[in-house]
Scaffold this motif. Structure first.
Motif, PDB file in Angstrom:
ATOM      1  N   UNK A 178       1.190  -1.211  -0.178  1.00  0.00           N
ATOM      2  CA  UNK A 178      -0.188   0.267   0.183  1.00  0.00           C
ATOM      3  C   UNK A 178       0.719   1.230   0.002  1.00  0.00           C
ATOM      4  N   UNK A 179       0.311   2.257  -0.639  1.00  0.00           N
ATOM      5  CA  UNK A 179       1.365   3.842  -0.809  1.00  0.00           C
ATOM      6  C   UNK A 179       0.434   4.578  -0.245  1.00  0.00           C
ATOM      7  N   UNK A 180       0.541   5.753   0.398  1.00  0.00           N
ATOM      8  CA  UNK A 180      -0.006   7.340  -0.130  1.00  0.00           C
ATOM      9  C   UNK A 180       0.646   7.868  -0.586  1.00  0.00           C
ATOM     10  N   UNK A 181      -0.184   8.777  -1.936  1.00  0.00           N
ATOM     11  CA  UNK A 181       0.367  10.138  -2.151  1.00  0.00           C
ATOM     12  C   UNK A 181       0.210  11.155  -2.314  1.00  0.00           C
ATOM     13  N   UNK A 182       0.804  11.927  -1.664  1.00  0.00           N
ATOM     14  CA  UNK A 182       0.801  13.149  -1.197  1.00  0.00           C
ATOM     15  C   UNK A 182       0.681  14.358  -2.190  1.00  0.00           C
ATOM     16  N   UNK A 183       0.276  15.634  -1.969  1.00  0.00           N
ATOM     17  CA  UNK A 183       0.703  16.430  -2.899  1.00  0.00           C
ATOM     18  C   UNK A 183       0.444  16.486  -4.211  1.00  0.00           C
ATOM     19  N   UNK A 184      -0.726  15.943  -4.079  1.00  0.00           N
ATOM     20  CA  UNK A 184      -1.631  15.703  -5.487  1.00  0.00           C
ATOM     21  C   UNK A 184      -2.551  14.346  -5.210  1.00  0.00           C
ATOM     22  N   UNK A 185      -3.341  14.093  -6.485  1.00  0.00           N
ATOM     23  CA  UNK A 185      -4.553  13.344  -5.242  1.00  0.00           C
ATOM     24  C   UNK A 185      -5.045  12.708  -7.229  1.00  0.00           C
ATOM     25  N   UNK A 186      -3.793  12.103  -7.101  1.00  0.00           N
ATOM     26  CA  UNK A 186      -4.307  10.677  -8.574  1.00  0.00           C
ATOM     27  C   UNK A 186      -5.251   9.402  -7.989  1.00  0.00           C
ATOM     28  N   UNK A 187      -6.492   9.653  -7.603  1.00  0.00           N
ATOM     29  CA  UNK A 187      -7.111   8.465  -7.206  1.00  0.00           C
ATOM     30  C   UNK A 187      -8.165   7.955  -7.425  1.00  0.00           C
ATOM     31  N   UNK A 188      -8.625   7.802  -8.933  1.00  0.00           N
ATOM     32  CA  UNK A 188      -9.211   8.195 -10.223  1.00  0.00           C
ATOM     33  C   UNK A 188      -9.369   6.947 -10.373  1.00  0.00           C
ATOM     34  N   UNK A 189      -8.995   6.581 -11.279  1.00  0.00           N
ATOM     35  CA  UNK A 189      -9.231   5.988 -12.556  1.00  0.00           C
ATOM     36  C   UNK A 189      -6.856   4.495 -12.144  1.00  0.00           C
ATOM     37  N   UNK A 222     -12.794   7.694   3.623  1.00  0.00           N
ATOM     38  CA  UNK A 222     -12.263   7.167   2.717  1.00  0.00           C
ATOM     39  C   UNK A 222     -13.671   7.195   1.759  1.00  0.00           C
ATOM     40  N   UNK A 223     -13.034   6.877   0.720  1.00  0.00           N
ATOM     41  CA  UNK A 223     -13.868   6.428  -0.718  1.00  0.00           C
ATOM     42  C   UNK A 223     -12.906   5.393  -1.643  1.00  0.00           C
ATOM     43  N   UNK A 224     -13.559   4.491  -2.227  1.00  0.00           N
ATOM     44  CA  UNK A 224     -12.757   3.538  -3.826  1.00  0.00           C
ATOM     45  C   UNK A 224     -13.591   3.906  -4.592  1.00  0.00           C
ATOM     46  N   UNK A 225     -12.312   4.420  -5.271  1.00  0.00           N
ATOM     47  CA  UNK A 225     -12.692   5.025  -7.229  1.00  0.00           C
ATOM     48  C   UNK A 225     -12.658   3.690  -8.480  1.00  0.00           C
ATOM     49  N   UNK A 226     -11.638   3.098  -7.983  1.00  0.00           N
ATOM     50  CA  UNK A 226     -11.449   2.586  -8.944  1.00  0.00           C
ATOM     51  C   UNK A 226     -10.775   0.844  -8.333  1.00  0.00           C
ATOM     52  N   UNK A 241      -7.356   1.791  -5.817  1.00  0.00           N
ATOM     53  CA  UNK A 241      -7.250   2.935  -6.133  1.00  0.00           C
ATOM     54  C   UNK A 241      -8.482   3.938  -5.405  1.00  0.00           C
ATOM     55  N   UNK A 242      -7.932   4.782  -3.842  1.00  0.00           N
ATOM     56  CA  UNK A 242      -9.557   5.799  -3.547  1.00  0.00           C
ATOM     57  C   UNK A 242      -8.572   6.796  -2.880  1.00  0.00           C
ATOM     58  N   UNK A 243      -9.451   7.307  -1.919  1.00  0.00           N
ATOM     59  CA  UNK A 243      -8.732   8.622  -1.538  1.00  0.00           C
ATOM     60  C   UNK A 243      -8.958   8.681  -0.216  1.00  0.00           C
ATOM     61  N   UNK A 244      -8.211   9.251   1.039  1.00  0.00           N
ATOM     62  CA  UNK A 244      -8.989   9.313   2.534  1.00  0.00           C
ATOM     63  C   UNK A 244      -8.247  10.070   2.579  1.00  0.00           C
ATOM     64  N   UNK A 245      -9.209  11.082   3.042  1.00  0.00           N
ATOM     65  CA  UNK A 245      -8.947  12.329   4.137  1.00  0.00           C
ATOM     66  C   UNK A 245      -7.976  12.756   5.249  1.00  0.00           C
ATOM     67  N   UNK A 270      -4.366   6.906  -1.972  1.00  0.00           N
ATOM     68  CA  UNK A 270      -3.859   5.667  -1.758  1.00  0.00           C
ATOM     69  C   UNK A 270      -3.681   4.776  -3.381  1.00  0.00           C
ATOM     70  N   UNK A 271      -3.175   3.615  -2.663  1.00  0.00           N
ATOM     71  CA  UNK A 271      -2.949   2.530  -3.892  1.00  0.00           C
ATOM     72  C   UNK A 271      -2.655   0.800  -3.195  1.00  0.00           C
ATOM     73  N   UNK A 272      -3.372   0.615  -2.802  1.00  0.00           N
ATOM     74  CA  UNK A 272      -3.288  -0.818  -2.782  1.00  0.00           C
ATOM     75  C   UNK A 272      -3.465  -2.067  -3.259  1.00  0.00           C
ATOM     76  N   UNK A 273      -2.808  -2.955  -2.522  1.00  0.00           N
ATOM     77  CA  UNK A 273      -2.471  -4.656  -3.324  1.00  0.00           C
ATOM     78  C   UNK A 273      -2.972  -5.441  -2.874  1.00  0.00           C
TER      79      UNK A 273
END
Length: 398
Positions: A48-59, A339-343, A354-358, A366-369
């Motif tokens: 799993x990984x979080x990406x800060x300073x940007x939110x490529x969370x949708x696809x 939290x929300x899961x988009x794809x 992939x999704x988003x946690x505020x 975030x992306x989880x494998x």
């Protein structure tokens, strides 16, 4: 003590201290600023990984043995083990993406009322824009080497068909926008399976009607079917091919998954209701069908938690869920909100999510494998996940 022995002891202590420093985990970024180093190495082999300073969370996409995370005007390319390789800032706030071929993908820009200015765009695997078409698009599908897109033009929905070069092949009117329930008027979706199928919810007062249309590629209406009426509030409806039928996922107080044949007759139904009563209930849901397995994912708005699960291969007698888990994340002893899961991206013996946690700074995509059965709980993986930043990655293009 001899000088030689003292020097030896000092050297040993220095080596031990150096090893200890190397083993200290990388500190997480906190607050609104952090230090960047172009020489910093990012850890590998993550689950799993979080990406800060940007939110490529949708696809999520897979191209050429790489994983692409898209959204928020940002794209990040990862290796299969979630090691970030590079990032790019795009002119498009991508909401949805699908592979066109092994070297290109099609995306739809996210748009909001009242401007409703969106676009369909094609990129190559190096994230170069190949072409784009502006419009008020609500959904698209890639099929038959073409792009099928639903577009709201004035008071009517149209179905636009493009070739792989972005040229418009055909456009025809499918529906009067006033027939669609007002609060979901901007969310018409489509599916392509021999014919073009369009579900929608009709009526601005109860009872609401769930409808299904189908057209041939010339724009001829071949089916107009009322699936059912309901007194329940109904939200957006998505449609997916499933075997020789279709799966409709429907938002509302519960997440509904309705299987219909190609004539719009109900075969069976699965319902997942939010786990807690909070006075307000709404379930946002989407799905992907992979090798006869139905993955469902989205957001439980009652408790602001993402959800993901699997519907067992449904039969008329057993339209049950394998299980659904909801995403609750605690970081540094603090519960994170919304939290929300988009794809999702099924990929052999792995599933990427992939999704988003505020988060309380940083807020992160975030992306989880995990394994395709989703037997692993996602929340603990996110609580241990590294946070990485775009400025810690090289740009994908110089």
């Amino acid at each position: 003590m001899s000088i030689r022995l003292a020097v030896l002891i000092i050297l040993v202590v220095a080596v031990i201290l150096a090893i200890s420093v190397m083993r200290v985990p990388q500190a997480e970024h906190g607050g609104s600023s952090h230090t960047s180093s172009s020489s910093k190495e990012l850890s590998v082999g993550r689950d799993a990984i979080f990406i800060g300073d940007g939110a490529p969370a949708y696809a999520l996409l897979r191209m050429k043995d790489k994983i692409y995370a898209l959204g928020g005007g940002v794209a990040v390319i990862f290796s299969e083990d979630l090691s970030p390789l590079c990032y790019a800032k795009l002119k498009y706030n991508i909401w949805k993406a699908e592979n066109y071929d092994e070297d290109r993908f099609v995306s739809m820009q996210q748009w909001y009322p009242p401007t409703r200015v969106g676009s369909i765009a094609m990129f190559d695997s190096e994230l170069n824009l190949i072409w784009s078409v502006d419009g008020n698009f609500t959904d698209f599908r890639v099929a038959n080497n073409k792009i099928y897109a639903a577009e709201l033009k004035g008071d009517y929905y149209y179905l636009d068909i493009f070739d792989g070069n972005g040229n418009l092949i055909r456009s025809f009117r499918v529906l009067d926008a006033n027939e669609v329930t007002e609060w979901i008027r901007d969310s018409l979706t489509i599916e392509v399976n021999d014919k073009i199928y369009v579900p929608y919810v009709s009526g601005d007062s109860k009872p609401y009607k769930l409808m299904l249309l189908s057209f041939d590629e010339q724009g001829n209406l071949e089916l107009e079917k009322e699936i059912y009426e309901t007194e329940e509030d109904v939200g957006r409806t998505y449609i997916y091919s499933y075997r020789d039928s279709f799966l409709l996922t429907i938002e509302g107080p519960a997440c509904r998954y309705i299987y219909v044949d190609r004539n719009g007759s109900i075969l069976r139904e699965s319902i997942w209701e939010p786990l807690f009563e909070t006075g307000f209930r709404n379930c946002w849901t989407r799905a992907k069908v992979v090798n006869d397995r139905v993955y469902v994912f989205g957001h439980d708005e009652c408790i602001f938690a993402g959800l993901i699960g699997i519907i067992e291969t449904p039969t008329p007698d057993s339209p049950s869920f394998k299980y659904i888990q909801e995403i609750f994340v605690k970081r540094d002893s603090t519960w994170q909100d919304n939290s929300i899961i988009y794809d999702i991206l099924p990929d052999g013996d792995e599933l990427y999510v992939i999704g988003l946690v505020q988060m309380n700074l940083p807020s992160g995509a975030f992306i989880v494998r995990v394994d395709p059965d989703i037997d692993t709980e996602i929340s603990p993986l996110l609580e241990r996940a590294d946070v990485v930043y775009l400025e810690d990655m090289p740009p994908c293009k110089s």
